[in-house]
Every structure is written in structure tokens, then in C-alpha cells.
Design an enzyme around this catalytic site. Structure first.
Site: not given
Ligand code: C5P
Length: 242
Positions: A62, A64, A67
Site C-alpha cells: 500500500d 499509494k 506520479d
Molecule cells: O490502524 P487503522 O485500521 O486505522 O489502519 C488503516 C490502514 O489503512 C492504514 O495503514 C492506512 O494507511 C490505510 N488506509 C486508510 N485509508 C485509505 C487507504 C488506506 O486508512 N483510504
């Protein structure tokens, strides 16, 4: 989506040692781990290989990507060479960037377009764009349309918008839902949180569990509660725990 959503645990920790300790603790029940920018910046491709080779786990990278199309295509090719199963790009990167990412994947891994981060709500998204008003669901649907037109495997959205996206795209777009919390859990910095069960009901094919599992007093027990929550829809009601 019919059937269970696949739970993925986010290893948002600063060292390879911490990540492997959590992954080993959960490995009996969890087969899919997310490596994001915190861990990847510290531990690089080695941690991805270790999760795959030492633990035979699937990896969701992940990072993201956002670019120019050529650079994103290169990043997706590198991810494919590493053997990851899923990778993220920002859906707001535009159609050419999304098409370049999909083309570079050659079907060897699933490319997911990140729509609106789950840490935003209408007000914070509007503020970050300097607008008076923004509707998160409208933005998610607009970005989902770009992702679908580019032929991506799916998108990342919160459980709040998953049902609306699912109504339009059905199985054509796999939905990955982060910001997932067990009933009564802390939201932390997330604004749009749902339970595993609610995300699955809304059509999620994948649910991402971060702190709800990794920061729990007993991560293994917390992950088992996630499996039970996901299984709550079924007739016989018993999840596969081992
Ligand atoms: O700890 P938590 O459950 O909040 O973590 C959510 C994970 O999902 C994190 O790694 C965050 O970077 C990722 N994420 C997110 N929202 C998005 C895409 C990815 O929270 N839209």
C-alpha cells in the site's frame, strides 16, 4: 460480493522485527498482510520477501503511487516482480496514469485505486481542497468511474460508500475497505469507520485491520473476533479459526 471478505492486517510498525513478530503471532489465522509506507520506508523490499517466503503470506503493498504515468507503470512492474498480490495507486492521478498502472500489472497483481482517504469527512476534504462544500460519496463515485474505465481490479473506499459503489459496479470493482474497527473500538484518526461485518455487508471483498488488531492487548484474540464478526452473516455461524 457474496461470501466472506478477506481480512488483511496492516503492519504499520517501524521495523522489520516488529512486523515479523506480529505476523508470526497471527499467521495461524491470517494469510494476508499489508505493508505500507511506514514499514516499507524502514525495511524495503526485504520485508515483503520475508513475509512471502518465511511465512508464505500474501502481501498488499500500500504505497499509494501518484506520479506521471511512466513512473507509476515502473513502480507497478517492480511490485509485480516482488510478488505482491495487491498494490495501490491514487485514483485521482487521472485516466492515463490508471491505464498505465493497469497495463503494467499484466494481470500479475491487482491494482487498486485509492479514492478518498478514510481519515477525511466532507468538511476536512472540502477544507483540504479550499472548497466550501464537498460530498465524499460523490467524489468516491467519480473516482470509482475512472478506476473502472481504466480496468483496475478495484478501489479503496470507506465502508460508508461501499454499498453505493457496489450498487453501480457490482463484481466489476473489488472493494477494499480500511478504517475497520471492532464494535466499540477507538476510531483514532479515522473519520469513516465501520465494523468488519458492516463492511462485508456493504460489499467489501477485502477489509483492512490496523490498530484494531495490532494495538490490541491480545492481537491474536482481536483477529479471531474479526473472523467471528465476518462469519456473523452465515447460517451455521461458525468461522474457520484454525
Ligand atoms: O490502524 P487503522 O485500521 O486505522 O489502519 C488503516 C490502514 O489503512 C492504514 O495503514 C492506512 O494507511 C490505510 N488506509 C486508510 N485509508 C485509505 C487507504 C488506506 O486508512 N483510504
Amino acid at each position: 460480493m457474496t461470501g466472506y471478505a478477506i481480512p488483511i492486517v496492516a503492519l504499520d510498525v517501524p521495523t522489520a522485527g516488529d512486523a515479523l513478530a506480529i505476523a508470526r503471532q497471527l499467521r495461524e489465522d491470517c494469510h494476508f498482510f499489508k505493508v505500507g509506507s511506514t514499514l516499507y520506508t524502514a525495511a524495503g523490499p526485504t520485508i515483503v520477501r520475508e513475509l512471502r517466503e518465511k511465512l508464505q503470506a500474501d502481501v498488499f503493498l500500500d504505497l499509494k503511487f501518484h506520479d506521471i504515468p511512466n513512473t507509476v507503470a515502473g513502480a507497478v512492474k517492480s511490485a509485480a516482480t516482488l510478488g505482491v498480490r495487491l498494490v495501490t495507486v491514487h485514483a485521482s492521478g487521472g485516466r492515463a496514469m490508471l491505464e498505465a498502472a493497469q497495463e503494467a500489472s499484466k494481470g500479475r497483481l491487482g491494482v487498486l485505486g485509492v479514492t478518498v482517504l478514510t481519515s477525511h469527512d466532507d468538511a476536512s476534504l472540502a477544507a483540504s481542497w479550499g472548497r466550501d462544500h464537498v460530498d465524499v460519496e460523490d467524489e468516491v463515485l467519480r473516482l470509482a468511474a475512472d478506476a473502472a474505465a481504466a480496468g483496475l481490479h478495484g478501489i479503496v473506499c470507506s465502508g460508508d460508500e461501499a454499498a453505493a459503489v457496489n450498487r453501480v459496479y457490482g463484481d466489476d470493482l473489488a472493494l477494499l475497505v480500511p478504517g475497520v474497527r471492532l464494535e466499540g473500538g477507538e476510531a483514532n484518526d479515522q473519520r469513516r469507520v465501520v465494523t468488519p461485518h458492516a463492511a462485508q455487508r456493504a460489499g467489501a471483498r477485502y477489509v483492512v485491520l490496523g490498530r484494531a488488531v495490532t494495538a490490541a492487548a491480545d492481537p491474536k484474540l482481536a483477529f479471531r473476533k474479526v473472523l467471528v464478526d465476518l462469519a456473523a452473516d452465515t447460517v451455521d455461524g461458525m468461522p474457520a479459526l484454525g
